[in-house]
Structures are given as structure tokens and as C-alpha cells.
Design a protein around this motif. Structure first.
Motif, PDB file in Angstrom:
ATOM      1  N   ARG A  55     -34.426   8.834 -78.366  1.00 42.59           N
ATOM      2  CA  ARG A  55     -33.154   8.885 -79.099  1.00 42.59           C
ATOM      3  C   ARG A  55     -32.939   7.656 -79.975  1.00 42.59           C
ATOM      4  NH1 ARG A  55     -29.386  12.788 -77.928  1.00 42.59           N
ATOM      5  NH2 ARG A  55     -30.021  14.177 -76.254  1.00 42.59           N
ATOM      6  N   GLN A  56     -33.807   6.673 -79.819  1.00 47.35           N
ATOM      7  CA  GLN A  56     -33.711   5.418 -80.546  1.00 47.35           C
ATOM      8  C   GLN A  56     -32.304   4.831 -80.469  1.00 47.35           C
ATOM      9  OE1 GLN A  56     -35.493   5.561 -84.438  1.00 47.35           O
ATOM     10  NE2 GLN A  56     -37.449   6.191 -83.616  1.00 47.35           N
ATOM     11  N   ASP A  57     -31.829   4.736 -79.220  1.00 46.14           N
ATOM     12  CA  ASP A  57     -30.488   4.194 -78.982  1.00 46.14           C
ATOM     13  C   ASP A  57     -30.466   3.525 -77.606  1.00 46.14           C
ATOM     14  OD1 ASP A  57     -27.869   3.545 -79.515  1.00 46.14           O
ATOM     15  OD2 ASP A  57     -27.125   5.612 -79.514  1.00 46.14           O
ATOM     16  N   PHE A  58     -29.420   2.767 -77.363  1.00 46.71           N
ATOM     17  CA  PHE A  58     -29.274   1.988 -76.140  1.00 46.71           C
ATOM     18  C   PHE A  58     -28.159   2.591 -75.288  1.00 46.71           C
ATOM     19  CE2 PHE A  58     -30.955  -0.555 -79.506  1.00 46.71           C
ATOM     20  CZ  PHE A  58     -31.950  -1.313 -78.906  1.00 46.71           C
ATOM     21  N   PHE A  59     -28.360   2.608 -73.951  1.00 46.16           N
ATOM     22  CA  PHE A  59     -27.435   3.284 -73.059  1.00 46.16           C
ATOM     23  C   PHE A  59     -27.112   2.447 -71.827  1.00 46.16           C
ATOM     24  CE2 PHE A  59     -29.286   6.563 -75.629  1.00 46.16           C
ATOM     25  CZ  PHE A  59     -28.259   7.462 -75.834  1.00 46.16           C
ATOM     26  N   ILE A  60     -25.965   2.788 -71.219  1.00 46.39           N
ATOM     27  CA  ILE A  60     -25.582   2.247 -69.926  1.00 46.39           C
ATOM     28  C   ILE A  60     -25.299   3.441 -69.028  1.00 46.39           C
ATOM     29  CG2 ILE A  60     -23.150   2.008 -70.636  1.00 46.39           C
ATOM     30  CD1 ILE A  60     -22.995  -0.414 -68.665  1.00 46.39           C
ATOM     31  N   THR A  61     -25.697   3.353 -67.766  1.00 49.84           N
ATOM     32  CA  THR A  61     -25.448   4.469 -66.848  1.00 49.84           C
ATOM     33  C   THR A  61     -23.994   4.443 -66.373  1.00 49.84           C
ATOM     34  OG1 THR A  61     -26.042   3.246 -64.851  1.00 49.84           O
ATOM     35  CG2 THR A  61     -27.837   4.402 -66.010  1.00 49.84           C
ATOM     36  N   SER A  62     -23.510   5.589 -65.939  1.00 47.18           N
ATOM     37  CA  SER A  62     -22.145   5.657 -65.388  1.00 47.18           C
ATOM     38  C   SER A  62     -22.047   4.802 -64.127  1.00 47.18           C
ATOM     39  CB  SER A  62     -21.749   7.103 -65.096  1.00 47.18           C
ATOM     40  OG  SER A  62     -22.623   7.672 -64.148  1.00 47.18           O
ATOM     41  N   THR A  96     -26.196  13.844 -69.853  1.00 45.32           N
ATOM     42  CA  THR A  96     -26.718  13.959 -68.500  1.00 45.32           C
ATOM     43  C   THR A  96     -28.228  13.855 -68.552  1.00 45.32           C
ATOM     44  OG1 THR A  96     -24.862  15.360 -67.846  1.00 45.32           O
ATOM     45  CG2 THR A  96     -26.814  15.401 -66.426  1.00 45.32           C
ATOM     46  N   VAL A  97     -28.741  12.881 -67.816  1.00 46.46           N
ATOM     47  CA  VAL A  97     -30.182  12.645 -67.742  1.00 46.46           C
ATOM     48  C   VAL A  97     -30.660  13.252 -66.426  1.00 46.46           C
ATOM     49  CG1 VAL A  97     -31.957  10.868 -67.642  1.00 46.46           C
ATOM     50  CG2 VAL A  97     -29.946  10.545 -69.099  1.00 46.46           C
ATOM     51  N   SER A  98     -31.646  14.123 -66.517  1.00 49.96           N
ATOM     52  CA  SER A  98     -32.071  14.882 -65.348  1.00 49.96           C
ATOM     53  C   SER A  98     -33.585  15.039 -65.303  1.00 49.96           C
ATOM     54  CB  SER A  98     -31.427  16.268 -65.399  1.00 49.96           C
ATOM     55  OG  SER A  98     -31.945  17.118 -64.410  1.00 49.96           O
ATOM     56  N   LYS A  99     -34.112  15.119 -64.092  1.00 53.04           N
ATOM     57  CA  LYS A  99     -35.548  15.387 -63.950  1.00 53.04           C
ATOM     58  C   LYS A  99     -35.853  16.856 -64.223  1.00 53.04           C
ATOM     59  CE  LYS A  99     -35.238  15.872 -58.929  1.00 53.04           C
ATOM     60  NZ  LYS A  99     -35.611  15.262 -57.670  1.00 53.04           N
ATOM     61  N   CYS A 100     -34.818  17.669 -64.355  1.00 51.83           N
ATOM     62  CA  CYS A 100     -34.997  19.102 -64.606  1.00 51.83           C
ATOM     63  C   CYS A 100     -34.845  19.478 -66.079  1.00 51.83           C
ATOM     64  CB  CYS A 100     -33.983  19.901 -63.787  1.00 51.83           C
ATOM     65  SG  CYS A 100     -34.150  19.642 -62.015  1.00 51.83           S
ATOM     66  N   LYS A 101     -34.555  18.502 -66.929  1.00 53.02           N
ATOM     67  CA  LYS A 101     -34.362  18.778 -68.348  1.00 53.02           C
ATOM     68  C   LYS A 101     -35.510  18.153 -69.139  1.00 53.02           C
ATOM     69  CE  LYS A 101     -30.072  18.275 -69.888  1.00 53.02           C
ATOM     70  NZ  LYS A 101     -28.755  17.636 -70.098  1.00 53.02           N
ATOM     71  N   ALA A 102     -36.210  18.980 -69.880  1.00 55.43           N
ATOM     72  CA  ALA A 102     -37.394  18.523 -70.616  1.00 55.43           C
ATOM     73  C   ALA A 102     -37.076  17.378 -71.578  1.00 55.43           C
ATOM     74  CB  ALA A 102     -38.012  19.688 -71.381  1.00 55.43           C
ATOM     75  N   SER A 104     -34.990  14.987 -71.222  1.00 55.97           N
ATOM     76  CA  SER A 104     -34.565  13.721 -70.614  1.00 55.97           C
ATOM     77  C   SER A 104     -35.402  13.291 -69.411  1.00 55.97           C
ATOM     78  CB  SER A 104     -33.089  13.800 -70.202  1.00 55.97           C
ATOM     79  OG  SER A 104     -32.895  14.715 -69.139  1.00 55.97           O
ATOM     80  N   ILE A 105     -36.421  14.068 -69.060  1.00 56.52           N
ATOM     81  CA  ILE A 105     -37.189  13.748 -67.851  1.00 56.52           C
ATOM     82  C   ILE A 105     -37.848  12.370 -67.924  1.00 56.52           C
ATOM     83  CG2 ILE A 105     -39.281  14.961 -68.596  1.00 56.52           C
ATOM     84  CD1 ILE A 105     -39.645  15.715 -65.568  1.00 56.52           C
ATOM     85  N   ASP A 106     -38.371  11.989 -69.085  1.00 55.81           N
ATOM     86  CA  ASP A 106     -39.005  10.673 -69.205  1.00 55.81           C
ATOM     87  C   ASP A 106     -37.982   9.547 -69.050  1.00 55.81           C
ATOM     88  OD1 ASP A 106     -41.515  11.789 -69.522  1.00 55.81           O
ATOM     89  OD2 ASP A 106     -41.406  11.768 -71.727  1.00 55.81           O
ATOM     90  N   PHE A 107     -36.809   9.730 -69.628  1.00 53.59           N
ATOM     91  CA  PHE A 107     -35.761   8.716 -69.500  1.00 53.59           C
ATOM     92  C   PHE A 107     -35.255   8.660 -68.056  1.00 53.59           C
ATOM     93  CE2 PHE A 107     -31.427   6.973 -70.675  1.00 53.59           C
ATOM     94  CZ  PHE A 107     -31.893   5.722 -71.060  1.00 53.59           C
ATOM     95  N   PHE A 108     -35.161   9.819 -67.417  1.00 49.71           N
ATOM     96  CA  PHE A 108     -34.772   9.872 -66.000  1.00 49.71           C
ATOM     97  C   PHE A 108     -35.759   9.055 -65.162  1.00 49.71           C
ATOM     98  CE2 PHE A 108     -35.186  11.730 -61.770  1.00 49.71           C
ATOM     99  CZ  PHE A 108     -33.869  11.775 -61.341  1.00 49.71           C
ATOM    100  N   ILE A 122     -28.711   6.775 -56.255  1.00 48.52           N
ATOM    101  CA  ILE A 122     -29.713   7.616 -55.607  1.00 48.52           C
ATOM    102  C   ILE A 122     -30.467   8.395 -56.686  1.00 48.52           C
ATOM    103  CG2 ILE A 122     -28.494   7.829 -53.404  1.00 48.52           C
ATOM    104  CD1 ILE A 122     -27.435  10.523 -54.340  1.00 48.52           C
ATOM    105  N   GLU A 123     -31.548   9.043 -56.294  1.00 46.35           N
ATOM    106  CA  GLU A 123     -32.357   9.769 -57.265  1.00 46.35           C
ATOM    107  C   GLU A 123     -31.786  11.152 -57.513  1.00 46.35           C
ATOM    108  OE1 GLU A 123     -36.992  10.902 -58.051  1.00 46.35           O
ATOM    109  OE2 GLU A 123     -36.500   9.042 -57.005  1.00 46.35           O
ATOM    110  N   LYS A 124     -30.826  11.189 -58.436  1.00 46.18           N
ATOM    111  CA  LYS A 124     -30.233  12.457 -58.858  1.00 46.18           C
ATOM    112  C   LYS A 124     -29.810  12.307 -60.308  1.00 46.18           C
ATOM    113  CE  LYS A 124     -25.422  11.763 -57.775  1.00 46.18           C
ATOM    114  NZ  LYS A 124     -24.226  12.468 -57.477  1.00 46.18           N
ATOM    115  N   ASP A 125     -29.345  13.410 -60.892  1.00 46.29           N
ATOM    116  CA  ASP A 125     -28.911  13.365 -62.286  1.00 46.29           C
ATOM    117  C   ASP A 125     -27.941  12.207 -62.489  1.00 46.29           C
ATOM    118  OD1 ASP A 125     -30.343  15.692 -62.371  1.00 46.29           O
ATOM    119  OD2 ASP A 125     -28.653  16.974 -62.923  1.00 46.29           O
ATOM    120  N   VAL A 126     -28.017  11.596 -63.661  1.00 52.18           N
ATOM    121  CA  VAL A 126     -27.137  10.469 -63.959  1.00 52.18           C
ATOM    122  C   VAL A 126     -26.595  10.634 -65.368  1.00 52.18           C
ATOM    123  CG1 VAL A 126     -29.019   8.955 -64.740  1.00 52.18           C
ATOM    124  CG2 VAL A 126     -26.924   7.945 -63.883  1.00 52.18           C
ATOM    125  N   LYS A 127     -25.346  10.264 -65.550  1.00 53.25           N
ATOM    126  CA  LYS A 127     -24.735  10.302 -66.883  1.00 53.25           C
ATOM    127  C   LYS A 127     -24.950   8.958 -67.543  1.00 53.25           C
ATOM    128  CE  LYS A 127     -21.769  14.033 -66.039  1.00 53.25           C
ATOM    129  NZ  LYS A 127     -21.310  15.082 -66.851  1.00 53.25           N
TER     130      LYS A 127
END
Length: 164
Positions: A55-62, A96-102, A104-108, A122-127
Motif C-alpha cells: 500500500r506504500q503507506d504507514f500504519f498503526i494497529t488498533s 482489517t488485516v487477516s491471514k484469510c485475506k489474500a 493482507s496476508i503478508d502484512f498480517f 494474540i494471533e488474530k485479525d487486527v485493524k
């Protein structure tokens, strides 16, 4: 925080950002700067600014955002308060970053791989939120916040050293 990253930060796609708070009357003032992992003071206020290459952008998790809010106002939120804050943060349109979404999986995987301080619980979806909205999000939540001291616990302010 999005400029002048070190080679190490670029390689791991993460910059640690340390905050210091000062409380005067009804105002909270904070300062921040990037900090190397080796220079991080234990029990200091540190969050991750994470680069999402696709995405060429910077993020912070919820998770980091709520941790930062707790630290700045020096309370521990209850589960109900955290849920209310998450609902208020929805207006900033998190992804939403998820291991189930193609897309975002690498970012997850990147977020899950980070050592302490971990930007997740914990290891689950993260906003995640764009880093650039952090000041607006902090102002919005702190502006809405009224401590219910029966449902929060104070944080000892001595645990937060000020910058030298």
C-alpha cells in the motif's frame, strides 16, 4: 515519523516510536521520537509505525492505538471501554488485516512476526489505521473520554520517564 527511516527500520518495515506525556490542569501534552529497539527504556510508552509495502503507506494497529491512549491518560481501560473506543475509531476507516485475506496476508504475517513491543495481543485479525490519522484519533478519543474510576485503574506515572 514517516520520513528518514534507518536502514534497519526499512529492512524490518517497522519504526518504534516512544512517547512522553505531561499532564497540566486538564491538558495532556505529549512528545515523541523514534527509538532504536536497543535504546528502548523498559516500561516506556512505545508503539510501532509499520510500513505496508503493497500500500506504500504507514500504519498503526488498533492494539497500539489503545495502548497509547491508556498510557497518555494514565488509566487501564476495561473491556467495555476498549470496545467503545474501537467503535469510535471506526470513523477513521481502519483496514482489517487477516491471514484469510489474500491482499493482507503478508502484512498480517509481518505484524505477527514482530518481537516486543508487540503491536498486537494474540494471533488474530487486527485493524490498522494510517499513521497520519493518529493525532486526530487521539484527540477524538481523549476528547470523548470521561474516566469512570470504578471501572478503570490508574497507572503510576513514575513509570514514564521524560526525555533527556
Amino acid at each position: 515519523m514517516m520520513l528518514d527511516w534507518t536502514l534497519e527500520e526499512q529492512e524490518c518495515r517497522r519504526r518504534l516510536v516512544q512517547f512522553w506525556r505531561r499532564h497540566e490542569n486538564n491538558n495532556i501534552f505529549c512528545t515523541f521520537k523514534s527509538v532504536a529497539a536497543a535504546d528502548r527504556v523498559p516500561n516506556s510508552i512505545v508503539v510501532s509505525c509499520i510500513y505496508w509495502e503493497e500500500r506504500q503507506d504507514f500504519f498503526i494497529t488498533s492494539v497500539d492505538c489503545i495502548h497509547l491512549l491508556e498510557s497518555l491518560i494514565a488509566v487501564r481501560f476495561t473491556v467495555e471501554e476498549k470496545n467503545r473506543i474501537r467503535r469510535n475509531l471506526e470513523g477513521f476507516r481502519p483496514l482489517t488485516v487477516s491471514k484469510c485475506k489474500a491482499d493482507s496476508i503478508d502484512f498480517f504475517k509481518l505484524i505477527m512476526s514482530f518481537p516486543n513491543p508487540k503491536p498486537r495481543n494474540i494471533e488474530k485479525d487486527v485493524k490498522v489505521f494510517p499513521w497520519r490519522i493518529l493525532p486526530l484519533a487521539l484527540k477524538k478519543i481523549i476528547g470523548k473520554y470521561t474516566a469512570s474510576y470504578s471501572s478503570t485503574s490508574s497507572i503510576t506515572l513514575d513509570t514514564y520517564p521524560t526525555p533527556r
